[in-house]
Design an enzyme around this catalytic site. Structure first.
Site, PDB file in Angstrom:
ATOM      1  N   LYS A 143       0.857  -1.182   0.000  1.00 17.08           N
ATOM      2  CA  LYS A 143       0.000   0.000   0.000  1.00 17.08           C
ATOM      3  C   LYS A 143       0.895   1.235   0.000  1.00 17.08           C
ATOM      4  CE  LYS A 143      -4.165   1.816   2.243  1.00 17.08           C
ATOM      5  NZ  LYS A 143      -3.823   3.239   2.165  1.00 17.08           N
TER       6      LYS A 143
ATOM      7  N   ASP B 125       1.719   5.407  -0.469  1.00 17.38           N
ATOM      8  CA  ASP B 125       1.134   6.668  -0.020  1.00 17.38           C
ATOM      9  C   ASP B 125       1.077   7.631  -1.200  1.00 17.38           C
ATOM     10  OD1 ASP B 125      -0.013   8.201   1.856  1.00 17.38           O
ATOM     11  OD2 ASP B 125       1.768   8.534   3.071  1.00 17.38           O
TER      12      ASP B 125
ATOM     13  N   GLU C  34       3.084   2.398   3.554  1.00 20.98           N
ATOM     14  CA  GLU C  34       1.851   2.730   4.244  1.00 20.98           C
ATOM     15  C   GLU C  34       1.125   1.509   4.787  1.00 20.98           C
ATOM     16  OE1 GLU C  34      -2.120   5.528   3.513  1.00 20.98           O
ATOM     17  OE2 GLU C  34      -1.016   4.704   1.816  1.00 20.98           O
TER      18      GLU C  34
END
Length: 333
Positions: free
Chosen positions: A43, A45, A187
């Site tokens: 994930k 950012d 993230e």
């Protein structure tokens, strides 16, 4: 009735039509799906982006399906591909160590025509993670696993464009990847069901996001007067989010702002001034008595520690504006 999730934005260049973007599929929050039949992706950012490619031309679309091609001109390299493609991904700005840096990306997100100096100082990368169309074929109905294989087979990797890596749950533990993400400053992790179709505009349990830090999108509903070195601007932003009762007060944030952010936000808030509170329920007096109310049109994001028992953000810190979000979309994450 027209399905808004597939409502087309038509674009064409010459006789070569570009693919029509679709409302992006979204993930639900939850723990890592560490079991057979799932895959994992890092994930990052950044901000969501779809790239429509055809006949050597490119158009980029935000999560809200706005044309952001001019904001990220370096991604025109996708136009070197003469095939017809619609690719879902994320635009990310990297720091000196190659890690996603949302603060740096903020310096590009709101620019419709970035200067050569800004392009040089804050370059961006498009991380592709899904293939929605290839040639005349709509790929959204294909299983995730097949879409990923097709995406990898395109060979689109170059310095400004990268295919986001994925890992099979049968090969590696999600908890291990989450620890690795924490160590390198990512993230979090997204779990995706291998057999799932791409569902435009749907927040689906087939995709599960597991962030390492708690973040919350918020609507700016007002501000308080600054003191000391911030006497010429605001001291804190008054924040809200939507629930079944309307826009409710979610607390305030007064940290995490750079001088540039303060000036930019003050300029954006000034024309939105209104005389009455935009909240649909009373705001505690200690906040309301010094408030300058604004139309609740700007969306931002904060990082925070936890929710208090009365439904307010504890120890929030400002991360930046989210022009890719609609105020009415902002609910409890």
């Amino acid at each position: 009735m027209t399905d808004w999730r597939r409502h087309p934005i038509r674009r064409s260049i010459g006789d070569m039509p570009l693919p029509e973007p679709v409302a992006p599929m979204l993930a639900v929050p939850g723990p890592v799906r560490d079991s057979e039949g799932w895959a994992f992706e890092w994930k990052y950012d950044g901000v969501r982006c779809q790239a429509a490619v055809s006949g050597g031309q490119v158009r980029l679309y935000s999560r809200r399906l706005r044309d952001v091609t001019a904001t990220y001109p370096e991604l025109a390299v996708l136009g070197r591909d003469t095939r017809t493609l619609l690719i879902d991904g994320e635009v990310v700005a990297l720091d000196e160590d190659g890690r996603p840096d949302f603060g740096r990306l903020q310096q590009r997100m709101n620019l419709s025509a970035p200067t050569p100096a800004r392009l040089s100082s804050v370059p961006v990368v498009f991380f592709a993670f899904d293939l929605l169309r290839e040639g005349t074929r709509d790929c959204t109905g294909l299983p995730y696993e097949e879409r990923r294989d097709r995406l990898l087979g395109l060979g689109i990797d170059r310095p400004q464009v990268r295919v986001r890596r994925h890992f099979l749950a049968s090969d590696v533990e999600g908890a291990e990847l989450l620890r690795a993400a924490r160590e390198v400053g990512l993230e979090g992790l997204v779990s995706k069901r291998l057999g799932s179709a791409y569902q435009p505009g749907v927040r689906s349990p087939d995709w599960v996001k597991t962030p390492l830090t708690r973040t919350q999108e918020v609507v700016i509903a007002g501000w308080t007067t600054g003191e000391g070195r911030r006497s010429g601007t605001f001291g804190a932003l008054l924040l809200g989010l939507h629930d079944e009762t309307g826009l409710r007060f979610a607390g305030h944030v007064g940290t995490g702002f750079t001088d540039r952010m303060l000036d930019d936000l003050q300029a954006r808030l000034r024309p939105l001034a209104r005389r009455t509170s935009p909240f649909d329920s009373p705001v505690p007096r200690e906040y309301a008595r010094n408030a300058h109310w604004v139309k609740p049109e700007l969306v931002g994001e904060v990082e925070f520690r936890q929710w208090t028992s009365d439904g307010r953000l504890r120890a929030p810190s400002w991360r930046g504006l989210r022009p890719d979000r609609r105020p009415e979309e902002v609910t409890l994450a």
